[in-house]
Design a protein around this motif. Structure first.
Motif, mmCIF file in Angstrom:
data_model
loop_
_atom_site.group_PDB
_atom_site.id
_atom_site.type_symbol
_atom_site.label_atom_id
_atom_site.label_comp_id
_atom_site.label_asym_id
_atom_site.label_seq_id
_atom_site.Cartn_x
_atom_site.Cartn_y
_atom_site.Cartn_z
ATOM 1 N N ALA A 127 0.822 -1.208 0.000
ATOM 2 C CA ALA A 127 0.000 0.000 0.000
ATOM 3 C C ALA A 127 0.858 1.261 0.000
ATOM 4 O O ALA A 127 0.542 2.246 -0.678
ATOM 5 N N TRP A 128 1.938 1.252 0.768
ATOM 6 C CA TRP A 128 2.785 2.444 0.885
ATOM 7 C C TRP A 128 3.465 2.786 -0.431
ATOM 8 O O TRP A 128 3.629 3.958 -0.780
ATOM 9 N N ALA A 129 3.867 1.757 -1.177
ATOM 10 C CA ALA A 129 4.603 1.989 -2.421
ATOM 11 C C ALA A 129 3.708 2.035 -3.657
ATOM 12 O O ALA A 129 4.206 2.259 -4.763
ATOM 13 N N ASP A 130 2.412 1.843 -3.482
ATOM 14 C CA ASP A 130 1.522 1.791 -4.649
ATOM 15 C C ASP A 130 1.448 3.136 -5.354
ATOM 16 O O ASP A 130 1.287 4.180 -4.724
ATOM 17 N N PHE A 131 1.567 3.091 -6.647
ATOM 18 C CA PHE A 131 1.391 4.290 -7.471
ATOM 19 C C PHE A 131 0.280 4.114 -8.492
ATOM 20 O O PHE A 131 -0.516 5.020 -8.714
ATOM 21 N N LEU A 132 0.219 2.928 -9.092
ATOM 22 C CA LEU A 132 -0.727 2.705 -10.185
ATOM 23 C C LEU A 132 -2.174 2.849 -9.725
ATOM 24 O O LEU A 132 -2.961 3.585 -10.332
ATOM 25 N N PHE A 133 -2.556 2.148 -8.655
ATOM 26 C CA PHE A 133 -3.924 2.283 -8.141
ATOM 27 C C PHE A 133 -4.181 3.702 -7.653
ATOM 28 O O PHE A 133 -5.269 4.250 -7.841
ATOM 29 N N ALA A 134 -3.171 4.291 -7.009
ATOM 30 C CA ALA A 134 -3.347 5.629 -6.431
ATOM 31 C C ALA A 134 -3.617 6.681 -7.492
ATOM 32 O O ALA A 134 -4.492 7.539 -7.327
ATOM 33 N N VAL A 135 -2.897 6.613 -8.595
ATOM 34 C CA VAL A 135 -3.086 7.630 -9.630
ATOM 35 C C VAL A 135 -4.325 7.333 -10.474
ATOM 36 O O VAL A 135 -4.927 8.255 -11.056
ATOM 37 N N THR A 136 -4.741 6.074 -10.535
ATOM 38 C CA THR A 136 -5.914 5.709 -11.335
ATOM 39 C C THR A 136 -7.211 6.004 -10.605
ATOM 40 O O THR A 136 -8.184 6.484 -11.209
ATOM 41 N N LEU A 137 -7.255 5.744 -9.307
ATOM 42 C CA LEU A 137 -8.497 5.854 -8.534
ATOM 43 C C LEU A 137 -8.655 7.202 -7.844
ATOM 44 O O LEU A 137 -9.552 7.368 -7.034
ATOM 45 N N ASN A 138 -7.786 8.161 -8.143
ATOM 46 C CA ASN A 138 -7.900 9.510 -7.598
ATOM 47 C C ASN A 138 -8.257 10.473 -8.717
ATOM 48 O O ASN A 138 -7.378 11.019 -9.396
#
Length: 275
Positions: free
Chosen positions: A205-216
């Motif tokens: 979760a801390w290193a996630d980028f793909l989900f973070a940029v897609t779902l924001n």
């Protein structure tokens, strides 16, 4: 013969030190650059040591990345909680009961690890958009858990399979049900495996980028990985601030890895004793 052994040992030690130095050099350079002035990295020759350094990069990083760091901590903690809540009972059931199709389920869990992240991100975007969870903590926690839960189930199931069944049977003779056995007998023995699963869930979760940029969609719950990405885009000349942000974002993960190192080693190897 002893001379050859000493030479071989010395060569191995030197080679290991060189390899470790090469692997750790990017980390050192990030720390070094974070203390240099904004244009320090553009100088020729570069500054190999942060002599006459400045804390301006860290002040800028804290001011601009404080909220993303808090968002990342919330998402990571939520992912750990959800991952353990789902994976612990699932792993217990797979290790203790003769579940029909258990082999297929375990294979499916392995298969999930091979699905490209972009495929999962696009699918989750459609789901979160339809359910109204887009740009929320819940969306990021659920998305990160899709990666963490299968891994945690595999780790915990392998470890719980090594626990003697007699322990649970003795508790059930005294009137305990499966829930009580899991809570009072299995979980205390599975501490190392649970810490391992929790640590990897946190790191996912801390290193996630793909989900973070897609779902924001509007960056309302922007985590630090996306925050660094946006920061670089807006401050391409302020590399000390960019590097300082990277150092600050690395601290929680580094501290957890150091603290939980011995538990992780025991948790990962524990399941190798029996299957």
């Amino acid at each position: 013969m002893a001379v050859h052994r000493r030479v071989r040992t010395a060569f191995t030690t030197v080679a290991a030190l060189v390899i470790v130095g090469v692997l750790l050099f990017p980390l050192y350079w990030m720390v070094n650059a974070s203390f240099q002035p904004a244009t320090g990295l553009l100088e020729t020759p570069p500054r190999w040591f942060p002599v006459g350094g400045t804390l301006d990069g860290y002040r800028q990083a804290v001011e601009s990345q404080g909220r993303p760091l808090l968002n990342s901590m919330i998402v990571a903690a939520g992912t750990v909680a959800l991952t353990l809540a789902l994976s612990v009972p699932a792993a217990y059931a797979l290790s203790r009961f003769r579940v029909r199709g258990a082999g297929v389920l375990l294979f499916a869990l392995l298969l999930v690890q091979m699905v490209p992240g972009i495929v999962m991100a696009n699918s989750l975007y459609a789901v979160m958009n339809q359910t109204g969870l887009l740009s929320t903590y819940a969306a990021l926690i659920l998305a990160d858990s899709t990666v963490a839960v299968p891994f945690a189930v595999l780790i915990l199931r392998a470890f719980m399979a090594t626990i003697p069944a007699e322990l649970g049977e003795a508790a059930m003779v005294d009137g305990a049900g499966h829930g009580r056995v899991l809570w009072s007998v299995v979980l205390p023995v599975s501490r190392n495996a649970m810490i391992t699963a929790a640590l990897f869930a946190f790191l996912f979760a801390w290193a996630d980028f793909l989900f973070a940029v897609t779902l924001n969609a509007d960056d309302s719950v922007m985590p630090v990985t996306v925050g660094i990405y946006r920061f670089i885009g807006a401050h391409t000349a302020d590399w000390n601030g960019v590097m300082a942000t990277g150092v600050i974002a690395s601290v929680p993960a580094a501290v957890l890895l150091v603290v939980a190192q011995r538990y992780v080693a025991a948790g990962v190897t524990g399941g190798a004793l029996k299957d």
